[in-house]
Design an enzyme around this catalytic site. Structure first.
Site, PDB file in Angstrom:
ATOM      1  N   TYR A   1     -48.195  45.261   2.547  1.00 18.73           N
ATOM      2  CA  TYR A   1     -47.225  45.362   3.640  1.00 18.73           C
ATOM      3  C   TYR A   1     -47.408  44.277   4.700  1.00 18.73           C
ATOM      4  O   TYR A   1     -48.434  43.627   4.781  1.00 18.73           O
ATOM      5  CB  TYR A   1     -47.140  46.746   4.250  1.00 18.73           C
ATOM      6  N   GLU A   2     -46.330  44.094   5.471  1.00 22.72           N
ATOM      7  CA  GLU A   2     -46.220  43.021   6.475  1.00 22.72           C
ATOM      8  C   GLU A   2     -46.498  41.642   5.871  1.00 22.72           C
ATOM      9  O   GLU A   2     -47.154  40.798   6.477  1.00 22.72           O
ATOM     10  CB  GLU A   2     -47.113  43.319   7.679  1.00 22.72           C
ATOM     11  N   GLY A   3     -45.995  41.465   4.672  1.00 24.37           N
ATOM     12  CA  GLY A   3     -46.145  40.180   3.977  1.00 24.37           C
ATOM     13  C   GLY A   3     -47.224  40.265   2.929  1.00 24.37           C
ATOM     14  O   GLY A   3     -48.407  40.379   3.249  1.00 24.37           O
TER      15      GLY A   3
END
Length: 380
Positions: A362-364
Protein backbone atom coordinates in the site's frame (compact mmCIF):
# COMPACT_ATOMS: atom_id res chain seq x y z
CA UNK A 1 26.72 14.69 10.58
CA UNK A 2 24.64 14.93 13.73
CA UNK A 3 22.42 11.98 14.56
CA UNK A 4 21.40 13.30 17.97
CA UNK A 5 17.68 13.55 18.63
CA UNK A 6 16.31 16.67 20.24
CA UNK A 7 14.80 16.53 23.71
CA UNK A 8 11.34 16.98 22.20
CA UNK A 9 11.90 14.12 19.75
CA UNK A 10 13.06 11.80 22.53
CA UNK A 11 10.05 12.72 24.67
CA UNK A 12 7.71 12.05 21.75
CA UNK A 13 9.30 8.66 21.05
CA UNK A 14 9.14 7.66 24.71
CA UNK A 15 5.54 8.78 25.06
CA UNK A 16 4.57 6.67 22.05
CA UNK A 17 6.49 3.69 23.45
CA UNK A 18 4.76 3.99 26.83
CA UNK A 19 1.35 4.31 25.18
CA UNK A 20 1.96 1.26 22.98
CA UNK A 21 2.98 -0.88 25.94
CA UNK A 22 0.21 0.29 28.26
CA UNK A 23 -2.72 0.71 25.88
CA UNK A 24 -2.07 -1.29 22.70
CA UNK A 25 -0.30 -4.44 23.89
CA UNK A 26 -3.17 -5.65 26.10
CA UNK A 27 -5.71 -7.23 23.77
CA UNK A 28 -3.72 -6.86 20.54
CA UNK A 29 -3.86 -10.61 19.81
CA UNK A 30 -7.61 -10.73 20.45
CA UNK A 31 -8.27 -7.69 18.26
CA UNK A 32 -6.31 -9.30 15.44
CA UNK A 33 -8.19 -12.58 15.80
CA UNK A 34 -11.60 -10.88 15.87
CA UNK A 35 -10.65 -8.28 13.23
CA UNK A 36 -11.74 -5.67 15.75
CA UNK A 37 -11.03 -2.00 15.08
CA UNK A 38 -9.11 -0.47 18.05
CA UNK A 39 -11.70 2.25 18.59
CA UNK A 40 -10.94 3.02 22.24
CA UNK A 41 -7.19 3.00 21.63
CA UNK A 42 -7.54 5.32 18.62
CA UNK A 43 -9.65 7.69 20.71
CA UNK A 44 -6.86 7.84 23.30
CA UNK A 45 -4.27 8.36 20.55
CA UNK A 46 -6.24 11.38 19.44
CA UNK A 47 -6.44 12.77 22.97
CA UNK A 48 -2.66 12.48 23.26
CA UNK A 49 -2.08 14.29 19.99
CA UNK A 50 -0.90 11.32 17.92
CA UNK A 51 -3.48 11.84 15.15
CA UNK A 52 -2.47 15.40 14.27
CA UNK A 53 1.22 15.36 15.09
CA UNK A 54 2.48 17.64 12.31
CA UNK A 55 -0.55 19.96 12.21
CA UNK A 56 -0.07 23.50 13.45
CA UNK A 57 -1.47 24.22 16.94
CA UNK A 58 -3.57 26.88 15.19
CA UNK A 59 -5.66 23.99 13.86
CA UNK A 60 -5.58 21.78 16.94
CA UNK A 61 -2.41 19.85 16.12
CA UNK A 62 0.76 19.08 18.04
CA UNK A 63 3.03 21.14 15.76
CA UNK A 64 5.78 18.50 15.75
CA UNK A 65 8.27 17.73 12.99
CA UNK A 66 8.30 14.73 10.66
CA UNK A 67 11.18 13.09 12.55
CA UNK A 68 9.07 13.04 15.72
CA UNK A 69 6.20 11.56 13.74
CA UNK A 70 8.44 8.82 12.31
CA UNK A 71 9.78 7.96 15.76
CA UNK A 72 6.26 7.70 17.18
CA UNK A 73 5.07 5.62 14.23
CA UNK A 74 7.89 3.14 14.82
CA UNK A 75 7.00 2.67 18.48
CA UNK A 76 3.27 2.25 17.84
CA UNK A 77 3.95 -0.17 14.97
CA UNK A 78 6.16 -2.40 17.11
CA UNK A 79 3.03 -3.38 19.00
CA UNK A 80 0.00 -2.85 16.77
CA UNK A 81 0.30 -2.08 13.06
CA UNK A 82 -3.49 -1.90 12.78
CA UNK A 83 -3.48 1.10 15.10
CA UNK A 84 -0.45 2.67 13.47
CA UNK A 85 -1.99 2.64 9.97
CA UNK A 86 -4.92 4.68 11.32
CA UNK A 87 -2.34 7.11 12.68
CA UNK A 88 -0.42 7.15 9.38
CA UNK A 89 -3.42 7.83 7.16
CA UNK A 90 -4.85 10.51 9.43
CA UNK A 91 -1.50 12.29 9.77
CA UNK A 92 0.24 11.84 6.42
CA UNK A 93 -2.59 11.73 3.94
CA UNK A 94 -5.59 13.49 5.39
CA UNK A 95 -4.35 16.16 7.82
CA UNK A 96 -1.22 17.04 5.85
CA UNK A 97 -3.12 17.33 2.59
CA UNK A 98 -5.82 19.55 4.09
CA UNK A 99 -3.39 21.80 5.93
CA UNK A 100 -1.18 22.40 2.91
CA UNK A 101 -3.78 22.62 0.15
CA UNK A 102 -7.15 23.18 1.76
CA UNK A 103 -8.96 26.50 2.08
CA UNK A 104 -9.22 28.26 5.41
CA UNK A 105 -12.89 27.28 5.57
CA UNK A 106 -11.99 23.61 4.96
CA UNK A 107 -9.32 23.72 7.64
CA UNK A 108 -11.67 25.22 10.21
CA UNK A 109 -14.47 22.81 9.36
CA UNK A 110 -12.50 19.56 9.05
CA UNK A 111 -8.82 19.83 9.95
CA UNK A 112 -9.23 21.02 13.53
CA UNK A 113 -11.43 18.06 14.45
CA UNK A 114 -9.23 15.60 12.56
CA UNK A 115 -6.07 16.85 14.26
CA UNK A 116 -7.64 16.47 17.69
CA UNK A 117 -8.85 12.96 16.91
CA UNK A 118 -12.48 13.93 17.39
CA UNK A 119 -13.06 12.40 13.96
CA UNK A 120 -10.78 10.40 11.66
CA UNK A 121 -10.23 10.60 7.94
CA UNK A 122 -9.73 8.34 4.93
CA UNK A 123 -7.83 8.83 1.68
CA UNK A 124 -9.59 7.37 -1.35
CA UNK A 125 -7.45 6.84 -4.44
CA UNK A 126 -7.35 3.12 -5.29
CA UNK A 127 -10.00 1.53 -7.51
CA UNK A 128 -10.56 -1.95 -8.96
CA UNK A 129 -8.52 -0.92 -12.04
CA UNK A 130 -6.52 1.98 -10.60
CA UNK A 131 -4.03 0.97 -7.95
CA UNK A 132 -0.46 1.58 -9.00
CA UNK A 133 -1.75 3.32 -12.14
CA UNK A 134 -3.37 6.22 -10.33
CA UNK A 135 -4.10 8.08 -13.58
CA UNK A 136 -6.74 5.51 -14.59
CA UNK A 137 -9.50 6.91 -12.41
CA UNK A 138 -12.95 5.60 -13.29
CA UNK A 139 -14.69 7.37 -10.42
CA UNK A 140 -16.22 10.47 -11.99
CA UNK A 141 -16.98 13.89 -10.56
CA UNK A 142 -19.10 15.70 -13.11
CA UNK A 143 -19.19 19.49 -12.77
CA UNK A 144 -22.78 20.61 -12.25
CA UNK A 145 -22.11 24.27 -11.56
CA UNK A 146 -22.37 24.66 -7.79
CA UNK A 147 -21.61 20.99 -7.07
CA UNK A 148 -20.03 17.82 -8.44
CA UNK A 149 -21.98 14.63 -9.07
CA UNK A 150 -19.79 11.80 -7.81
CA UNK A 151 -20.09 8.22 -9.11
CA UNK A 152 -17.80 5.22 -8.82
CA UNK A 153 -16.10 2.74 -6.52
CA UNK A 154 -13.01 2.94 -4.32
CA UNK A 155 -11.24 -0.17 -3.05
CA UNK A 156 -9.07 -1.10 -0.05
CA UNK A 157 -9.79 2.11 1.85
CA UNK A 158 -8.21 2.29 5.31
CA UNK A 159 -10.66 3.66 7.92
CA UNK A 160 -13.34 3.01 5.30
CA UNK A 161 -16.13 2.30 7.75
CA UNK A 162 -15.03 4.41 10.72
CA UNK A 163 -13.98 7.65 9.04
CA UNK A 164 -16.18 10.73 9.00
CA UNK A 165 -14.25 12.64 6.31
CA UNK A 166 -13.08 11.12 3.01
CA UNK A 167 -10.68 12.72 0.53
CA UNK A 168 -11.85 11.27 -2.79
CA UNK A 169 -9.84 11.43 -6.01
CA UNK A 170 -12.09 11.48 -9.10
CA UNK A 171 -12.01 12.26 -12.83
CA UNK A 172 -13.88 15.39 -13.94
CA UNK A 173 -12.60 15.73 -17.50
CA UNK A 174 -11.34 12.47 -19.02
CA UNK A 175 -10.12 14.33 -22.09
CA UNK A 176 -7.51 16.08 -19.97
CA UNK A 177 -6.35 12.73 -18.49
CA UNK A 178 -4.52 13.30 -15.18
CA UNK A 179 -4.98 17.07 -15.52
CA UNK A 180 -8.73 16.56 -15.31
CA UNK A 181 -8.67 14.88 -11.91
CA UNK A 182 -9.99 16.56 -8.76
CA UNK A 183 -9.80 15.90 -5.01
CA UNK A 184 -13.09 16.25 -3.15
CA UNK A 185 -13.99 16.21 0.53
CA UNK A 186 -16.89 13.80 1.09
CA UNK A 187 -18.66 13.44 4.41
CA UNK A 188 -20.15 10.25 5.79
CA UNK A 189 -23.89 10.44 5.49
CA UNK A 190 -24.04 12.23 2.16
CA UNK A 191 -26.91 10.76 0.13
CA UNK A 192 -25.74 8.08 -2.29
CA UNK A 193 -22.52 7.32 -0.38
CA UNK A 194 -22.38 3.69 0.76
CA UNK A 195 -19.70 1.73 2.61
CA UNK A 196 -19.19 -1.81 1.33
CA UNK A 197 -18.38 -4.93 3.38
CA UNK A 198 -15.21 -5.06 5.46
CA UNK A 199 -12.31 -6.82 3.74
CA UNK A 200 -11.10 -10.13 5.20
CA UNK A 201 -7.34 -9.60 5.31
CA UNK A 202 -4.20 -11.61 6.00
CA UNK A 203 -2.63 -8.87 8.12
CA UNK A 204 -3.45 -5.59 9.88
CA UNK A 205 -6.74 -7.31 10.60
CA UNK A 206 -7.80 -4.70 13.15
CA UNK A 207 -7.62 -2.01 10.49
CA UNK A 208 -10.99 -1.05 9.07
CA UNK A 209 -10.65 -1.68 5.31
CA UNK A 210 -13.66 -1.33 3.01
CA UNK A 211 -14.72 -0.62 -0.54
CA UNK A 212 -16.76 2.55 -1.00
CA UNK A 213 -19.57 3.19 -3.48
CA UNK A 214 -20.69 6.60 -4.73
CA UNK A 215 -24.03 6.82 -6.51
CA UNK A 216 -24.92 10.35 -7.66
CA UNK A 217 -23.40 11.89 -4.52
CA UNK A 218 -23.77 15.69 -4.60
CA UNK A 219 -20.51 17.23 -3.36
CA UNK A 220 -20.55 21.03 -2.93
CA UNK A 221 -18.04 22.95 -5.07
CA UNK A 222 -16.50 24.40 -1.91
CA UNK A 223 -15.41 20.85 -0.99
CA UNK A 224 -12.91 20.69 -3.85
CA UNK A 225 -9.29 20.87 -2.73
CA UNK A 226 -7.22 23.27 -4.82
CA UNK A 227 -7.93 24.53 -8.30
CA UNK A 228 -9.83 22.55 -10.94
CA UNK A 229 -7.60 19.71 -12.17
CA UNK A 230 -5.29 19.75 -9.13
CA UNK A 231 -6.42 16.35 -7.83
CA UNK A 232 -3.68 14.19 -9.31
CA UNK A 233 -0.89 16.48 -8.12
CA UNK A 234 -2.58 16.60 -4.72
CA UNK A 235 -2.61 12.80 -4.52
CA UNK A 236 1.01 12.41 -5.59
CA UNK A 237 2.34 15.11 -3.25
CA UNK A 238 0.36 13.70 -0.36
CA UNK A 239 1.47 10.12 -1.03
CA UNK A 240 5.12 11.21 -1.14
CA UNK A 241 4.85 12.07 2.55
CA UNK A 242 2.69 9.03 3.19
CA UNK A 243 5.60 6.84 2.15
CA UNK A 244 7.56 8.11 5.13
CA UNK A 245 4.72 7.08 7.43
CA UNK A 246 4.51 3.57 5.97
CA UNK A 247 8.31 3.25 5.96
CA UNK A 248 8.17 4.09 9.67
CA UNK A 249 5.46 1.48 10.14
CA UNK A 250 7.60 -1.15 8.38
CA UNK A 251 10.57 -0.17 10.53
CA UNK A 252 8.44 -0.59 13.64
CA UNK A 253 7.23 -4.04 12.59
CA UNK A 254 10.85 -5.08 11.96
CA UNK A 255 12.03 -3.63 15.27
CA UNK A 256 9.22 -5.30 17.17
CA UNK A 257 9.95 -8.69 15.62
CA UNK A 258 13.69 -8.34 16.28
CA UNK A 259 13.21 -7.37 19.92
CA UNK A 260 10.94 -10.36 20.51
CA UNK A 261 13.36 -12.72 18.78
CA UNK A 262 16.36 -11.45 20.74
CA UNK A 263 14.50 -11.75 24.04
CA UNK A 264 13.33 -15.27 23.20
CA UNK A 265 16.82 -16.37 22.14
CA UNK A 266 18.16 -15.51 25.59
CA UNK A 267 15.74 -17.81 27.44
CA UNK A 268 15.13 -20.69 25.01
CA UNK A 269 17.67 -23.45 25.46
CA UNK A 270 18.84 -26.08 22.99
CA UNK A 271 21.80 -28.44 23.23
CA UNK A 272 22.53 -27.32 26.77
CA UNK A 273 22.66 -23.56 26.28
CA UNK A 274 20.55 -20.55 25.33
CA UNK A 275 20.05 -20.50 21.57
CA UNK A 276 21.58 -17.03 21.29
CA UNK A 277 24.90 -18.75 22.01
CA UNK A 278 24.63 -20.76 18.81
CA UNK A 279 26.26 -18.99 15.89
CA UNK A 280 23.35 -19.82 13.57
CA UNK A 281 21.02 -17.74 15.77
CA UNK A 282 23.56 -15.09 16.74
CA UNK A 283 24.30 -14.35 13.09
CA UNK A 284 20.59 -14.06 12.31
CA UNK A 285 20.27 -11.47 15.07
CA UNK A 286 23.35 -9.64 13.81
CA UNK A 287 21.89 -9.40 10.31
CA UNK A 288 18.50 -8.29 11.64
CA UNK A 289 20.03 -5.56 13.79
CA UNK A 290 22.21 -4.26 10.95
CA UNK A 291 19.37 -4.15 8.46
CA UNK A 292 17.05 -2.41 10.93
CA UNK A 293 19.67 0.25 11.68
CA UNK A 294 20.15 0.86 7.96
CA UNK A 295 16.38 1.14 7.47
CA UNK A 296 16.09 3.48 10.43
CA UNK A 297 18.59 5.94 9.00
CA UNK A 298 16.89 5.86 5.61
CA UNK A 299 13.57 6.64 7.29
CA UNK A 300 15.01 9.43 9.43
CA UNK A 301 16.84 10.90 6.42
CA UNK A 302 13.57 11.08 4.48
CA UNK A 303 11.83 12.68 7.47
CA UNK A 304 14.72 15.14 7.86
CA UNK A 305 14.53 16.02 4.16
CA UNK A 306 10.83 16.80 4.52
CA UNK A 307 11.40 18.92 7.62
CA UNK A 308 14.17 20.90 5.93
CA UNK A 309 12.28 21.65 2.75
CA UNK A 310 14.34 19.30 0.60
CA UNK A 311 12.92 17.14 -2.17
CA UNK A 312 11.98 13.91 -0.41
CA UNK A 313 10.57 11.90 -3.33
CA UNK A 314 13.80 9.89 -3.68
CA UNK A 315 14.64 9.51 0.00
CA UNK A 316 11.02 8.62 0.85
CA UNK A 317 10.87 5.98 -1.87
CA UNK A 318 14.19 4.47 -0.79
CA UNK A 319 13.07 4.41 2.83
CA UNK A 320 9.80 2.67 2.01
CA UNK A 321 11.15 0.05 -0.38
CA UNK A 322 14.02 -0.89 1.93
CA UNK A 323 12.20 -0.72 5.26
CA UNK A 324 9.32 -2.84 3.92
CA UNK A 325 11.77 -5.50 2.72
CA UNK A 326 13.50 -5.45 6.10
CA UNK A 327 10.11 -5.84 7.78
CA UNK A 328 9.42 -8.95 5.73
CA UNK A 329 12.90 -10.47 6.18
CA UNK A 330 13.11 -9.71 9.90
CA UNK A 331 9.63 -10.96 10.78
CA UNK A 332 10.20 -14.21 8.88
CA UNK A 333 13.50 -14.75 10.71
CA UNK A 334 11.83 -13.90 14.03
CA UNK A 335 9.34 -16.70 13.44
CA UNK A 336 12.23 -19.03 12.56
CA UNK A 337 14.13 -18.17 15.74
CA UNK A 338 11.02 -18.93 17.78
CA UNK A 339 10.74 -22.32 16.08
CA UNK A 340 7.38 -23.98 16.67
CA UNK A 341 6.39 -21.24 19.08
CA UNK A 342 6.78 -18.73 16.28
CA UNK A 343 3.75 -20.27 14.61
CA UNK A 344 1.64 -19.73 17.73
CA UNK A 345 -0.35 -16.53 18.24
CA UNK A 346 0.66 -15.87 21.84
CA UNK A 347 4.27 -15.14 20.82
CA UNK A 348 3.19 -12.25 18.55
CA UNK A 349 5.77 -12.79 15.79
CA UNK A 350 3.40 -14.61 13.43
CA UNK A 351 1.12 -11.57 13.51
CA UNK A 352 4.02 -9.24 12.79
CA UNK A 353 4.99 -11.41 9.82
CA UNK A 354 1.46 -11.18 8.43
CA UNK A 355 1.33 -7.44 9.07
CA UNK A 356 4.68 -6.84 7.36
CA UNK A 357 3.55 -7.87 3.89
CA UNK A 358 1.15 -4.98 3.32
CA UNK A 359 3.96 -2.45 3.75
CA UNK A 360 5.32 -3.63 0.39
CA UNK A 361 1.95 -3.00 -1.25
CA UNK A 362 0.00 0.00 0.00
CA UNK A 363 0.80 3.68 -0.60
CA UNK A 364 2.88 2.64 -3.59
CA UNK A 365 4.12 -0.91 -4.17
CA UNK A 366 7.82 -1.73 -3.95
CA UNK A 367 7.86 -1.89 -7.74
CA UNK A 368 6.47 1.65 -7.97
CA UNK A 369 9.07 2.87 -5.48
CA UNK A 370 11.81 1.44 -7.69
CA UNK A 371 10.36 3.34 -10.65
CA UNK A 372 10.53 6.54 -8.59
CA UNK A 373 14.10 5.78 -7.52
CA UNK A 374 15.36 4.79 -10.96
CA UNK A 375 13.82 7.84 -12.63
CA UNK A 376 15.38 10.10 -10.04
CA UNK A 377 18.91 8.68 -10.27
CA UNK A 378 18.86 8.51 -14.09
CA UNK A 379 17.89 12.18 -14.33
CA UNK A 380 21.18 13.18 -12.67
Amino acid sequence: MDFTLTEEQVMTRDAARDFAQAELLPGVIERDEKQEFPAEQVRKMGALGFLGMMVSPDYGGSGLDTVSYALAMEEISKIDASASVVMSVNNSLVCWGLEHYGTEEQKQKYLTRLAKGEIIGAFCLSEPEAGSDATSQKTSAIDKGDHYLLNGTKNWITNGGTADVYLVIAQTDAGKKHRGINALIVEKGMRGFEVGPKEQKMGIRGSDTHSLNFNDVKVPKENRIGEDGFGFKFAMRTLAGGRIGIASQALGIASGAYELAKKYSKVRKAFGTEICNHQAIAFKLADMHTQIEAARYLVLKAAWDKDNGNDYDLSGAMAKVYASQVAMDTSVEAVQIHGGNGYVKEYHVERLMRDAKITQIYEGTSEIQKIVISRSILED
